[in-house]
Scaffold this motif. Structure first.
Motif, PDB file in Angstrom:
ATOM      1  N   PHE A  35       3.995  19.616 -18.771  1.00 16.42           N
ATOM      2  CA  PHE A  35       3.758  19.235 -17.486  1.00 16.42           C
ATOM      3  C   PHE A  35       4.160  17.901 -17.174  1.00 16.42           C
ATOM      4  O   PHE A  35       4.684  17.217 -18.120  1.00 16.42           O
ATOM      5  CB  PHE A  35       1.941  19.239 -17.339  1.00 16.42           C
ATOM      6  CG  PHE A  35       1.539  20.509 -17.438  1.00 16.42           C
ATOM      7  CD1 PHE A  35       1.325  21.472 -18.740  1.00 16.42           C
ATOM      8  CD2 PHE A  35       0.910  21.160 -16.574  1.00 16.42           C
ATOM      9  CE1 PHE A  35       0.782  22.432 -18.927  1.00 16.42           C
ATOM     10  CE2 PHE A  35       0.420  22.566 -16.703  1.00 16.42           C
ATOM     11  CZ  PHE A  35       0.217  23.161 -17.894  1.00 16.42           C
ATOM     12  N   GLN A  37       3.168  14.080 -14.379  1.00 15.23           N
ATOM     13  CA  GLN A  37       2.459  13.608 -13.391  1.00 15.23           C
ATOM     14  C   GLN A  37       3.214  12.405 -12.805  1.00 15.23           C
ATOM     15  O   GLN A  37       3.494  11.401 -13.626  1.00 15.23           O
ATOM     16  CB  GLN A  37       1.203  13.191 -14.066  1.00 15.23           C
ATOM     17  CG  GLN A  37       0.160  12.533 -12.893  1.00 15.23           C
ATOM     18  CD  GLN A  37      -1.286  12.470 -13.246  1.00 15.23           C
ATOM     19  OE1 GLN A  37      -1.447  12.369 -14.731  1.00 15.23           O
ATOM     20  NE2 GLN A  37      -2.101  12.538 -12.534  1.00 15.23           N
ATOM     21  N   ARG A  43      -0.850  16.249 -11.747  1.00 16.33           N
ATOM     22  CA  ARG A  43      -0.276  16.638 -12.811  1.00 16.33           C
ATOM     23  C   ARG A  43       0.291  18.102 -12.428  1.00 16.33           C
ATOM     24  O   ARG A  43      -0.552  18.989 -12.063  1.00 16.33           O
ATOM     25  CB  ARG A  43      -0.816  16.913 -14.075  1.00 16.33           C
ATOM     26  CG  ARG A  43      -0.210  17.033 -15.347  1.00 16.33           C
ATOM     27  CD  ARG A  43      -1.106  16.858 -16.734  1.00 16.33           C
ATOM     28  NE  ARG A  43      -1.345  15.459 -16.847  1.00 16.33           N
ATOM     29  CZ  ARG A  43      -2.322  15.089 -17.717  1.00 16.33           C
ATOM     30  NH1 ARG A  43      -2.544  15.857 -18.977  1.00 16.33           N
ATOM     31  NH2 ARG A  43      -2.775  13.693 -18.030  1.00 16.33           N
ATOM     32  N   TYR A  45       2.616  21.521 -13.579  1.00 13.80           N
ATOM     33  CA  TYR A  45       3.305  22.682 -14.450  1.00 13.80           C
ATOM     34  C   TYR A  45       4.899  22.395 -14.548  1.00 13.80           C
ATOM     35  O   TYR A  45       5.312  22.468 -13.261  1.00 13.80           O
ATOM     36  CB  TYR A  45       2.724  23.904 -14.341  1.00 13.80           C
ATOM     37  CG  TYR A  45       3.744  24.948 -15.038  1.00 13.80           C
ATOM     38  CD1 TYR A  45       4.718  25.780 -14.370  1.00 13.80           C
ATOM     39  CD2 TYR A  45       3.648  25.033 -16.129  1.00 13.80           C
ATOM     40  CE1 TYR A  45       5.465  26.568 -14.995  1.00 13.80           C
ATOM     41  CE2 TYR A  45       4.286  25.969 -16.884  1.00 13.80           C
ATOM     42  CZ  TYR A  45       5.252  26.888 -16.297  1.00 13.80           C
ATOM     43  OH  TYR A  45       6.079  27.813 -16.811  1.00 13.80           O
ATOM     44  N   TYR A  93       4.239  15.551 -20.333  1.00 23.41           N
ATOM     45  CA  TYR A  93       3.195  15.969 -21.251  1.00 23.41           C
ATOM     46  C   TYR A  93       3.344  16.966 -21.952  1.00 23.41           C
ATOM     47  O   TYR A  93       3.980  18.141 -21.120  1.00 23.41           O
ATOM     48  CB  TYR A  93       1.836  15.740 -20.760  1.00 23.41           C
ATOM     49  CG  TYR A  93       1.378  14.574 -20.208  1.00 23.41           C
ATOM     50  CD1 TYR A  93       1.541  14.208 -18.836  1.00 23.41           C
ATOM     51  CD2 TYR A  93       0.599  13.662 -21.012  1.00 23.41           C
ATOM     52  CE1 TYR A  93       0.951  13.014 -18.211  1.00 23.41           C
ATOM     53  CE2 TYR A  93       0.059  12.318 -20.183  1.00 23.41           C
ATOM     54  CZ  TYR A  93       0.453  12.363 -19.100  1.00 23.41           C
ATOM     55  OH  TYR A  93      -0.186  11.076 -18.608  1.00 23.41           O
ATOM     56  N   ALA A  95       1.879  20.435 -24.188  1.00 20.94           N
ATOM     57  CA  ALA A  95       0.592  20.846 -24.307  1.00 20.94           C
ATOM     58  C   ALA A  95       0.657  21.925 -25.226  1.00 20.94           C
ATOM     59  O   ALA A  95       1.830  23.092 -24.929  1.00 20.94           O
ATOM     60  CB  ALA A  95      -0.203  20.921 -22.899  1.00 20.94           C
ATOM     61  N   SER A 107      -1.834  26.671 -15.722  1.00 18.27           N
ATOM     62  CA  SER A 107      -3.089  26.066 -15.786  1.00 18.27           C
ATOM     63  C   SER A 107      -3.432  24.856 -16.720  1.00 18.27           C
ATOM     64  O   SER A 107      -3.367  25.349 -17.901  1.00 18.27           O
ATOM     65  CB  SER A 107      -4.233  27.029 -15.706  1.00 18.27           C
ATOM     66  OG  SER A 107      -5.391  26.682 -15.672  1.00 18.27           O
ATOM     67  N   GLN A 108      -3.521  24.012 -16.306  1.00 16.46           N
ATOM     68  CA  GLN A 108      -3.821  22.848 -17.369  1.00 16.46           C
ATOM     69  C   GLN A 108      -5.074  23.255 -17.963  1.00 16.46           C
ATOM     70  O   GLN A 108      -4.980  22.620 -19.395  1.00 16.46           O
ATOM     71  CB  GLN A 108      -4.150  21.549 -16.612  1.00 16.46           C
ATOM     72  CG  GLN A 108      -2.822  21.033 -15.879  1.00 16.46           C
ATOM     73  CD  GLN A 108      -3.180  19.532 -15.066  1.00 16.46           C
ATOM     74  OE1 GLN A 108      -3.669  18.931 -15.706  1.00 16.46           O
ATOM     75  NE2 GLN A 108      -2.823  19.685 -13.890  1.00 16.46           N
ATOM     76  N   SER A 109      -6.075  23.763 -17.748  1.00 11.65           N
ATOM     77  CA  SER A 109      -7.320  23.927 -18.245  1.00 11.65           C
ATOM     78  C   SER A 109      -7.274  25.022 -19.417  1.00 11.65           C
ATOM     79  O   SER A 109      -8.005  24.982 -20.242  1.00 11.65           O
ATOM     80  CB  SER A 109      -8.273  24.346 -17.312  1.00 11.65           C
ATOM     81  OG  SER A 109      -7.931  25.748 -16.788  1.00 11.65           O
ATOM     82  N   TYR A 111      -4.959  24.878 -21.560  1.00 11.41           N
ATOM     83  CA  TYR A 111      -4.391  24.072 -23.022  1.00 11.41           C
ATOM     84  C   TYR A 111      -5.124  23.336 -23.520  1.00 11.41           C
ATOM     85  O   TYR A 111      -5.984  22.418 -22.876  1.00 11.41           O
ATOM     86  CB  TYR A 111      -3.109  23.504 -22.282  1.00 11.41           C
ATOM     87  CG  TYR A 111      -1.688  24.235 -22.049  1.00 11.41           C
ATOM     88  CD1 TYR A 111      -1.944  24.633 -20.744  1.00 11.41           C
ATOM     89  CD2 TYR A 111      -1.066  24.580 -22.821  1.00 11.41           C
ATOM     90  CE1 TYR A 111      -0.700  25.484 -20.224  1.00 11.41           C
ATOM     91  CE2 TYR A 111       0.075  25.538 -22.199  1.00 11.41           C
ATOM     92  CZ  TYR A 111       0.128  25.819 -21.246  1.00 11.41           C
ATOM     93  OH  TYR A 111       1.042  26.718 -20.814  1.00 11.41           O
ATOM     94  N   TRP A 114      -3.155  18.269 -26.206  1.00 16.27           N
ATOM     95  CA  TRP A 114      -2.006  17.411 -25.292  1.00 16.27           C
ATOM     96  C   TRP A 114      -1.533  16.242 -26.073  1.00 16.27           C
ATOM     97  O   TRP A 114      -1.992  15.642 -26.921  1.00 16.27           O
ATOM     98  CB  TRP A 114      -2.707  17.015 -24.041  1.00 16.27           C
ATOM     99  CG  TRP A 114      -3.184  18.139 -23.060  1.00 16.27           C
ATOM    100  CD1 TRP A 114      -4.215  18.730 -23.055  1.00 16.27           C
ATOM    101  CD2 TRP A 114      -2.666  18.217 -21.926  1.00 16.27           C
ATOM    102  NE1 TRP A 114      -4.432  19.668 -22.260  1.00 16.27           N
ATOM    103  CE2 TRP A 114      -3.188  19.407 -21.593  1.00 16.27           C
ATOM    104  CE3 TRP A 114      -1.467  18.152 -21.540  1.00 16.27           C
ATOM    105  CZ2 TRP A 114      -2.641  20.020 -20.178  1.00 16.27           C
ATOM    106  CZ3 TRP A 114      -0.785  18.637 -20.191  1.00 16.27           C
ATOM    107  CH2 TRP A 114      -1.713  19.451 -19.577  1.00 16.27           C
TER     108      TRP A 114
END
Length: 124
Positions: A35, A37, A43, A45, A93, A95, A107-109, A111, A114
C-alpha cells in the motif's frame, strides 16, 4: 514482524526496488501486499501477491510499471517500481495477513501485519 526497505529519492522515469522482509512465518499467509500513502491523501492499495500460487494483482495506476514478487526461500516479497513519476511519491507499506482472500485484497483492514513504511520520493 515486517520490515520494508529500499525507499529513496529518484528522478522521474527512474526505478526502485522495495524488499519486504519478514520474521517468522508472517509472509506465508495467503496474500502479501503493498500500500502507499501520499502526503495529505488516504492510504491506497498498490499490489498484492498470492504467496502460494504467485498470482499477482495490481491497482490500475501502477499496472504495467510495478511488479510484485516473492521469494519463499528468503521469506521476502518485493515491489519493483519502474517508470516512476512524481505521483508515485508516497510512504510505501508492505502488509500480510491470514484472513486476506481475493475479494478483500485491496482492503487495508484485511491485513493483520504491517511494515513500518519506507519513503519514496520522485522528483520531476
Amino acid at each position: 514482524q515486517l520490515q520494508a526497505f529500499g525507499g529513496g529519492l529518484v528522478q522521474a522515469g527512474g526505478f526502485l526496488r522495495l524488499p519486504c522482509a519478514a520474521s517468522g512465518g508472517t509472509l506465508s499467509n495467503r496474500y502479501t501486499a503493498w500500500f502507499r500513502q501520499a502526503p495529505g491523501k488516504q492510504r491506497e492499495y498498490v499490489a498484492a501477491i498470492n504467496w502460494n500460487s504467485g498470482y499477482t494483482y495490481y491497482a490500475g495506476s501502477v499496472k504495467g510499471r510495478f511488479t510484485i514478487s516473492r521469494e519463499k526461500s528468503k521469506n521476502t516479497a518485493s515491489l519493483q517500481m519502474n517508470s516512476l513519476n512524481p505521483e508515485d511519491t508516497a510512504v510505501y507499506y508492505c502488509a500480510a495477513g491470514p484472513s486476506v482472500i481475493l475479494s478483500n485484497i485491496e482492503s487495508q483492514s484485511a491485513y493483520a501485519y504491517w511494515g513500518q513504511g519506507t519513503q519514496v520520493t520522485v522528483s520531476s
